[in-house]
Write a protein that holds these residues in place. Structure first.
Motif, PDB file in Angstrom:
ATOM      1  N   LYS A 149      -0.074  -7.543   8.331  1.00 27.14           N
ATOM      2  CA  LYS A 149      -0.772  -6.328   8.986  1.00 27.14           C
ATOM      3  C   LYS A 149      -2.264  -6.241   8.745  1.00 27.14           C
ATOM      4  O   LYS A 149      -3.202  -5.884   9.595  1.00 27.14           O
ATOM      5  CB  LYS A 149       0.071  -5.216   9.034  1.00 27.14           C
ATOM      6  CG  LYS A 149       1.108  -5.247   9.798  1.00 27.14           C
ATOM      7  CD  LYS A 149       2.102  -3.841   9.470  1.00 27.14           C
ATOM      8  CE  LYS A 149       3.304  -3.874  10.376  1.00 27.14           C
ATOM      9  NZ  LYS A 149       4.429  -4.801  10.006  1.00 27.14           N
ATOM     10  N   TYR A 150      -2.494  -6.226   7.148  1.00 26.05           N
ATOM     11  CA  TYR A 150      -4.013  -6.334   6.746  1.00 26.05           C
ATOM     12  C   TYR A 150      -4.743  -7.122   7.217  1.00 26.05           C
ATOM     13  O   TYR A 150      -5.863  -6.698   7.859  1.00 26.05           O
ATOM     14  CB  TYR A 150      -3.824  -6.122   5.120  1.00 26.05           C
ATOM     15  CG  TYR A 150      -5.167  -5.850   4.656  1.00 26.05           C
ATOM     16  CD1 TYR A 150      -5.792  -4.726   4.601  1.00 26.05           C
ATOM     17  CD2 TYR A 150      -5.858  -7.201   4.226  1.00 26.05           C
ATOM     18  CE1 TYR A 150      -7.061  -4.515   3.882  1.00 26.05           C
ATOM     19  CE2 TYR A 150      -6.938  -7.009   3.554  1.00 26.05           C
ATOM     20  CZ  TYR A 150      -7.554  -5.566   3.274  1.00 26.05           C
ATOM     21  OH  TYR A 150      -8.888  -5.770   2.841  1.00 26.05           O
ATOM     22  N   THR A 170       1.553   2.436   7.036  1.00 27.11           N
ATOM     23  CA  THR A 170       2.434   1.174   6.975  1.00 27.11           C
ATOM     24  C   THR A 170       2.068  -0.061   6.297  1.00 27.11           C
ATOM     25  O   THR A 170       2.721  -0.488   5.435  1.00 27.11           O
ATOM     26  CB  THR A 170       2.668   0.470   8.490  1.00 27.11           C
ATOM     27  OG1 THR A 170       3.142   1.840   9.343  1.00 27.11           O
ATOM     28  CG2 THR A 170       3.582  -0.542   8.497  1.00 27.11           C
ATOM     29  N   ILE A 171       0.662  -0.061   6.124  1.00 31.25           N
ATOM     30  CA  ILE A 171      -0.021  -0.943   5.472  1.00 31.25           C
ATOM     31  C   ILE A 171       0.246  -0.977   4.017  1.00 31.25           C
ATOM     32  O   ILE A 171       0.476  -1.767   3.042  1.00 31.25           O
ATOM     33  CB  ILE A 171      -1.297  -1.411   5.877  1.00 31.25           C
ATOM     34  CG1 ILE A 171      -1.507  -2.283   7.116  1.00 31.25           C
ATOM     35  CG2 ILE A 171      -2.092  -2.586   4.513  1.00 31.25           C
ATOM     36  CD1 ILE A 171      -3.025  -2.365   7.690  1.00 31.25           C
ATOM     37  N   VAL A 172      -0.155   0.391   3.529  1.00 28.20           N
ATOM     38  CA  VAL A 172      -0.024   0.812   2.081  1.00 28.20           C
ATOM     39  C   VAL A 172       1.395   0.658   1.799  1.00 28.20           C
ATOM     40  O   VAL A 172       1.871   0.138   0.718  1.00 28.20           O
ATOM     41  CB  VAL A 172      -0.585   2.215   2.023  1.00 28.20           C
ATOM     42  CG1 VAL A 172      -0.090   2.764   0.660  1.00 28.20           C
ATOM     43  CG2 VAL A 172      -2.038   2.404   2.071  1.00 28.20           C
ATOM     44  N   LEU A 212      10.836   2.192   1.098  1.00 28.28           N
ATOM     45  CA  LEU A 212      11.174   1.192   2.031  1.00 28.28           C
ATOM     46  C   LEU A 212      12.182   1.271   2.845  1.00 28.28           C
ATOM     47  O   LEU A 212      12.397   0.825   3.993  1.00 28.28           O
ATOM     48  CB  LEU A 212      11.238  -0.071   1.068  1.00 28.28           C
ATOM     49  CG  LEU A 212       9.956  -0.435   0.568  1.00 28.28           C
ATOM     50  CD1 LEU A 212      10.115  -1.523  -0.578  1.00 28.28           C
ATOM     51  CD2 LEU A 212       8.874  -0.968   1.468  1.00 28.28           C
ATOM     52  N   VAL A 213      13.512   2.099   2.535  1.00 28.95           N
ATOM     53  CA  VAL A 213      14.462   2.237   3.066  1.00 28.95           C
ATOM     54  C   VAL A 213      14.217   3.056   4.382  1.00 28.95           C
ATOM     55  O   VAL A 213      14.462   3.114   5.648  1.00 28.95           O
ATOM     56  CB  VAL A 213      15.653   2.976   2.483  1.00 28.95           C
ATOM     57  CG1 VAL A 213      16.668   3.676   3.420  1.00 28.95           C
ATOM     58  CG2 VAL A 213      16.468   1.759   1.710  1.00 28.95           C
ATOM     59  N   PHE A 214      13.252   4.288   4.024  1.00 29.97           N
ATOM     60  CA  PHE A 214      12.731   5.183   5.083  1.00 29.97           C
ATOM     61  C   PHE A 214      11.921   4.452   6.125  1.00 29.97           C
ATOM     62  O   PHE A 214      12.035   4.836   7.170  1.00 29.97           O
ATOM     63  CB  PHE A 214      11.939   6.286   4.596  1.00 29.97           C
ATOM     64  CG  PHE A 214      11.476   7.286   5.584  1.00 29.97           C
ATOM     65  CD1 PHE A 214      12.135   8.233   6.309  1.00 29.97           C
ATOM     66  CD2 PHE A 214      10.080   7.307   5.831  1.00 29.97           C
ATOM     67  CE1 PHE A 214      11.611   9.114   7.175  1.00 29.97           C
ATOM     68  CE2 PHE A 214       9.620   7.905   6.621  1.00 29.97           C
ATOM     69  CZ  PHE A 214      10.299   8.967   7.465  1.00 29.97           C
ATOM     70  N   THR A 215      11.102   3.457   5.568  1.00 31.89           N
ATOM     71  CA  THR A 215      10.074   2.755   6.791  1.00 31.89           C
ATOM     72  C   THR A 215      11.240   2.028   7.463  1.00 31.89           C
ATOM     73  O   THR A 215      10.906   1.857   8.657  1.00 31.89           O
ATOM     74  CB  THR A 215       9.249   2.031   5.808  1.00 31.89           C
ATOM     75  OG1 THR A 215       8.678   2.826   4.991  1.00 31.89           O
ATOM     76  CG2 THR A 215       8.402   1.349   6.562  1.00 31.89           C
TER      77      THR A 215
END
Length: 140
Positions: free
Chosen positions: A29-30, A55-57, A79-82
């Motif tokens: 993504k970056y 999202t990238i961070v 990461l689970v939340f994401t």
């Protein structure tokens, strides 16, 4: 011996899912940042650029923390939340088969929330330094 084997397994899990998220998603993504700014999904309503930046961070910083085993449970929780956002907001129209990747990532990160990082981690080094077990105290 069992604790060593478990820790090796957790290290492999952290390495596999940390590197995979970092290299295949965060860095990707970056590298495609300019192309993504026009059409990136904004599931939380914070603005397209903010959503992309966040999202990238998340997909770079937290996987690095997993790789070294630092703040593992906190990183895994984020990461689970994401992955929940990806699964239920971004890819809500996808079939379960198409959502498989988010489900597998979420399962791996949820496992790390409950197990912790294992012995081969910064978290374990900090714990041993500042909160030694009774056995470790007796050995000194």
């Amino acid at each position: 011996m069992s604790q060593i084997c478990t820790s090796v397994g957790l290290f492999i899990l952290r390495l596999t899912f940390g590197l995979s998220m970092l290299l295949l998603h965060g860095v990707g993504k970056y590298q495609r940042y300019d192309a993504l700014t026009d059409n990136f999904y904004d599931p939380l309503g914070v603005g397209v650029n903010n959503s992309l930046n966040l999202t990238i961070v998340i997909e770079i910083v937290f996987p690095i923390l997993l790789l070294i085993g630092c703040a593992t449970r906190l990183a895994s929780l984020q990461l689970v939340f994401t992955m929940l956002v990806a699964l239920f907001l971004v890819h809500h129209a996808d079939t379960w088969k198409e959502s498989e990747r988010a489900i597998i990532y979420m399962g791996a990160y949820a496992t790390l929330i409950f197990t912790g990082p294992g012995l081969f981690s910064v978290d374990a080094m900090i714990r041993r330094k500042f909160w030694p077990t009774l056995e470790e105290r007796a050995a000194d």
